[in-house]
Design an enzyme around this catalytic site. Structure first.
Site, PDB file in Angstrom:
ATOM      1  N   GLY A  46       2.628   7.675  -4.491  1.00 16.41           N
ATOM      2  CA  GLY A  46       1.289   7.152  -4.291  1.00 16.41           C
ATOM      3  C   GLY A  46       1.173   5.806  -4.984  1.00 16.41           C
ATOM      4  CD  GLN A  51      -0.656   2.722  -9.494  1.00 16.89           C
ATOM      5  OE1 GLN A  51      -0.859   3.311  -8.434  1.00 16.89           O
ATOM      6  NE2 GLN A  51       0.304   3.083 -10.332  1.00 16.89           N
ATOM      7  CB  CYS A  89       1.509   6.908 -13.662  1.00 16.12           C
ATOM      8  SG  CYS A  89       0.411   5.623 -13.023  1.00 16.12           S
ATOM      9  CG  LEU A  90       4.998   3.966  -9.169  1.00 13.40           C
ATOM     10  CD1 LEU A  90       4.768   3.308  -7.816  1.00 13.40           C
ATOM     11  CD2 LEU A  90       6.492   4.078  -9.459  1.00 13.40           C
ATOM     12  CG  HIS A 131      -1.894  10.201 -10.012  1.00 15.36           C
ATOM     13  ND1 HIS A 131      -1.141  10.576 -11.101  1.00 15.36           N
ATOM     14  CD2 HIS A 131      -1.757   8.846  -9.923  1.00 15.36           C
ATOM     15  CE1 HIS A 131      -0.588   9.492 -11.648  1.00 15.36           C
ATOM     16  NE2 HIS A 131      -0.938   8.436 -10.943  1.00 15.36           N
ATOM     17  CD  GLU A 132      -2.033   7.323  -6.168  1.00 11.67           C
ATOM     18  OE1 GLU A 132      -2.417   6.185  -6.499  1.00 11.67           O
ATOM     19  OE2 GLU A 132      -0.995   7.843  -6.620  1.00 11.67           O
ATOM     20  CG  HIS A 135      -4.308   4.925 -10.321  1.00 10.77           C
ATOM     21  ND1 HIS A 135      -3.998   4.289 -11.496  1.00 10.77           N
ATOM     22  CD2 HIS A 135      -3.208   5.652 -10.005  1.00 10.77           C
ATOM     23  CE1 HIS A 135      -2.780   4.616 -11.882  1.00 10.77           C
ATOM     24  NE2 HIS A 135      -2.268   5.447 -10.993  1.00 10.77           N
TER      25      HIS A 135
HETATM   26 ZN   LIG Z   1      -0.477   6.409 -11.120  1.00 14.99          ZN
END
Ligand SMILES: [Zn+2]
Length: 162
Positions: A46, A51, A89-90, A131-132, A135
């Protein structure tokens, strides 16, 4: 490929995003494939707009072999049944947190053509979506983890959550 924004204290990642006004605008239409490509290259499941440095309410996700473009997503129901899942998480490379999520949810959003959609998700897809959407509300897993540690209900259920 788009450059990733990383780091727990980064304001871009802690700011609630603005609605996407026109999903069909050239800007957004160009961004969608770029975000999907970046998600794949970074081996994520995701990727949310903050991000990659854009404070707008859109994200892409992949689950069960299907790619989702989520524009202006809004979670409409969250199940009482919870699951505990170790998330990465990226934007927080190398860090993992056990997060309590609802097992099932319903979501409304606009797809890549700007069409209104409703989705019922369960299991892994439901976790990725939560999760997204976090963000897009400026919430990172490290912050959610800390908050859940202070919740007596979760503490009782999962001990230290670790
Ligand atoms: Zn993330």
């Amino acid at each position: 490929m788009l450059k990733l924004v990383t780091g727990a204290g980064t304001p871009m990642l802690q700011t609630k995003t603005a609605l996407v006004e026109d999903p069909l605008s050239p800007d957004i239409q160009l961004l969608i494939p770029e975000m999907i490509e970046t998600m794949y290259k970074e081996r994520g499941v995701g990727l949310a707009a903050p991000q990659i440095g854009r404070s707008i309410r859109m994200a892409v996700a992949e689950a069960d072999g299907k790619v989702y473009t989520l524009i202006n997503p809004e979670i409409t129901t969250l199940s009482e049944e919870k699951v505990l899942f170790e998330e990465g998480c990226l934007s927080l490379p190398g860090q993992y947190f056990s997060i309590v999520r609802s097992e099932t949810l319903t979501l409304k959003y606009q797809d890549e053509r700007g069409l209104p959609k409703k989705l019922r998700a369960t299991g892994f897809l439901a976790i990725v979506i939560q999760h997204e959407v976090d963000h897009l509300d400026g919430i990172l897993i490290c912050d959610r983890y800390r908050k859940q540690q202070q919740n007596p209900k979760y503490k009782k259920l999962y001990g230290t959550l670790e």
